[in-house]
Design an enzyme around this catalytic site. Structure first.
Site, PDB file in Angstrom:
ATOM      1  N   GLU A 298       0.862  -1.189   0.000  1.00 49.20           N
ATOM      2  CA  GLU A 298       0.000   0.000   0.000  1.00 49.20           C
ATOM      3  C   GLU A 298       0.896   1.236   0.000  1.00 49.20           C
ATOM      4  OE1 GLU A 298      -2.366  -0.536   3.499  1.00 49.20           O
ATOM      5  OE2 GLU A 298      -3.057  -2.522   2.877  1.00 49.20           O
ATOM      6  N   PRO A 299       1.313   1.709  -1.188  1.00 49.79           N
ATOM      7  CA  PRO A 299       2.280   2.815  -1.238  1.00 49.79           C
ATOM      8  C   PRO A 299       1.821   4.105  -0.576  1.00 49.79           C
ATOM      9  CG  PRO A 299       2.137   1.711  -3.349  1.00 49.79           C
ATOM     10  CD  PRO A 299       1.038   1.160  -2.512  1.00 49.79           C
ATOM     11  N   GLY A 300       0.509   4.278  -0.385  1.00 51.71           N
ATOM     12  CA  GLY A 300       0.035   5.471   0.297  1.00 51.71           C
ATOM     13  C   GLY A 300       0.124   6.714  -0.558  1.00 51.71           C
ATOM     14  N   ARG A 342      -2.284  19.961   6.816  1.00 56.15           N
ATOM     15  CA  ARG A 342      -1.082  19.293   7.308  1.00 56.15           C
ATOM     16  C   ARG A 342      -0.081  20.242   7.971  1.00 56.15           C
ATOM     17  NH1 ARG A 342       2.202  17.006   4.299  1.00 56.15           N
ATOM     18  NH2 ARG A 342       2.773  15.283   5.703  1.00 56.15           N
ATOM     19  N   CYS A 373      -9.171  32.568  10.319  1.00 61.33           N
ATOM     20  CA  CYS A 373      -8.999  33.297  11.570  1.00 61.33           C
ATOM     21  C   CYS A 373      -8.214  32.473  12.587  1.00 61.33           C
ATOM     22  CB  CYS A 373     -10.364  33.676  12.141  1.00 61.33           C
ATOM     23  SG  CYS A 373     -11.270  34.841  11.109  1.00 61.33           S
TER      24      CYS A 373
END
Length: 445
Positions: A298-300, A342, A373
């Site tokens: 599952e390389p993501g 992120r 804000c």
């Protein structure tokens, strides 16, 4: 025509012509005019090439063992994208009813879909069983009985894997390291819960034990952690066979392969990692005297992350004097933490470039910030941008394909951007930009 600065960060079809960033031969100025800003711009041929490259890397390294590669739906999923990666030989990994429904709407056969999750609802399990998913990844002891009950109700035998917490720690921020014991995922190898789960599953006729699953973290750049986890899983596999006579047929060695976000970072060399990992697995199977299993990966983020960029329009530009006498240019754009959480969530670093014109102005220390804000609403914490950057300019941020749109919010009631596919026929939105009317449609008054 030239490449942008740090070309390894950008989608493969990116170029600079007369100072303007182009994707797939189309200027981002034209894409911004047509589709608005912010927009996520997806390089479709680049996406497909990365999917094919990762599949080939694992197939070649592990041959003649059977190999499957799963695209991580959580990184970003739409019906069009699911069809593109599936056409390149990837299966789809899902972790919710919404991701599962999207894969189904894309026409992906159930056998090519997996379902993950640490707290799957009965409805999600029913949905998966009704569609005949290829595997359900068991994440806890109570889930074993739940899946067995739902399988009995459907009159089917549920194909399952067990997610094993191997104790191998790898990756970046603690929030994305997923194989240490003190966290919510999986069943502990050291504590015995994994073996208990495996033996319990083998005792239930409603369940078919396919194999073992491991995921050790994200943003991983070398094979060492994967090899250590694989060695642990292969040992557990051999122990189970000795105790029960059942040698499971598949190991999923997870993923979390790292990509570059800033000019000084490098992406994983997946070919080298796959070869080293295959060598380690062959050596351990030989030592244990067990046959090589089938493998899945599952390389993501590594498939879609570098295949997409975000384009913003600049608004307020403000120089700020710092206590040490230096100055920082704050460049505010028309998005922010609602389209890329992120940096605020993890402190993740990104890069940015002026995308809409040539500038001969000296570079200055800048911070690209959003319009929300929150003082933590930062898109790029530190980047060198031309000192004459001004309102109306376009700024592009690469490597936003993974988790940008999928983690986007409507904070401050700002509609989420659309996703524009480029390079697969005429540029078009594959996920529509939200409108104020969309927001109000959810408000029942």
């Amino acid at each position: 025509m030239t490449h942008p600065n740090a070309p390894h960060l950008w989608p493969a079809a990116t170029a600079v012509i007369d100072g303007v960033l182009h994707l797939g031969g189309t200027p981002v100025t034209a894409l911004a005019e047509t589709f608005g800003t912010p927009s996520y711009l997806l390089d479709v041929p680049g996406l497909r090439a990365r999917a094919a490259h990762y599949r080939a890397a694992f197939e070649n390294a592990f041959a003649p063992a059977d190999v499957q590669v799963y695209y991580a739906g959580k990184a970003f999923l739409s019906t069009a994208l699911a069809r593109w990666v599936h056409a390149e030989g990837l299966r789809i990994d899902t972790a919710s009813a919404g991701e599962l429904a999207t894969a189904l709407a894309a026409g992906i056969d159930g056998s090519d879909i997996g379902l993950h999750g640490n707290n799957k609802s009965p409805g999600e399990i029913d949905q998966a069983l009704a569609y005949g998913v290829g595997r359900i990844v068991i994440d806890s002891l109570p889930e074993i009985e739940l899946v067995a009950q739902r399988a009995a109700a459907h009159g089917v035998r549920a194909p399952v894997m067990v997610r094993v917490t191997t104790g191998v720690h790898a990756g970046g921020h603690d929030f994305i390291a997923t194989a240490h014991e003190d966290q919510k995922f999986g069943l502990s190898l050291a504590g015995g819960a994994a073996m208990t789960a495996l033996e319990r599953i083998l005792a239930l006729p409603e369940l078919e034990l396919l194999g073992l699953h491991s995921h050790i973290g994200s943003q991983i750049l070398d094979a060492d952690g994967f090899a250590a986890a694989a060695t642990a899983l292969l040992g557990l596999r051999a122990d189970l066979a000795e105790r029960t006579g059942h040698l499971v047929g598949e190991l999923d060695l997870g993923g979390g392969y790292g990509i570059a976000y800033t000019p000084h970072e490098s992406a994983v060399d997946v070919v080298a990692v796959a070869r080293a990992l295959a060598q380690a697995c062959r050596a351990e199977c030989e030592r244990l005297g067990t046959a090589m299993p089938a493998f899945s990966f599952e390389p993501g983020r590594a498939i879609v992350g570098p295949s997409m960029m975000t384009v913003y329009r600049v608004g307020t530009v403000k120089p700020v004097q710092l206590p040490d006498g230096a100055s920082r240019l704050y460049v505010s754009v028309d998005g922010g933490m609602s389209d890329n959480i992120r940096p605020a969530l993890y402190g993740a670093n990104y890069h940015a470039e002026l995308a809409s014109r040539t500038s001969a102005a000296p570079l200055v220390t800048a911070r690209v910030v959003g319009k929300h804000c929150e003082s933590g609403d930062i898109v790029v914490r530190d980047v060198a941008l031309p000192g004459d950057i001004r309102a109306g300019d376009l700024v592009a941020v690469p490597a936003t394909g993974a988790y940008g749109r999928s983690m986007a919010s409507q904070y401050n009631l700002i509609p989420r951007p659309g996703v524009v596919a480029v390079g697969d026929g005429p540029a078009r939105e594959i996920v529509r930009r939200e409108t104020l009317q969309d927001l109000l449609a959810l408000d029942l008054g």
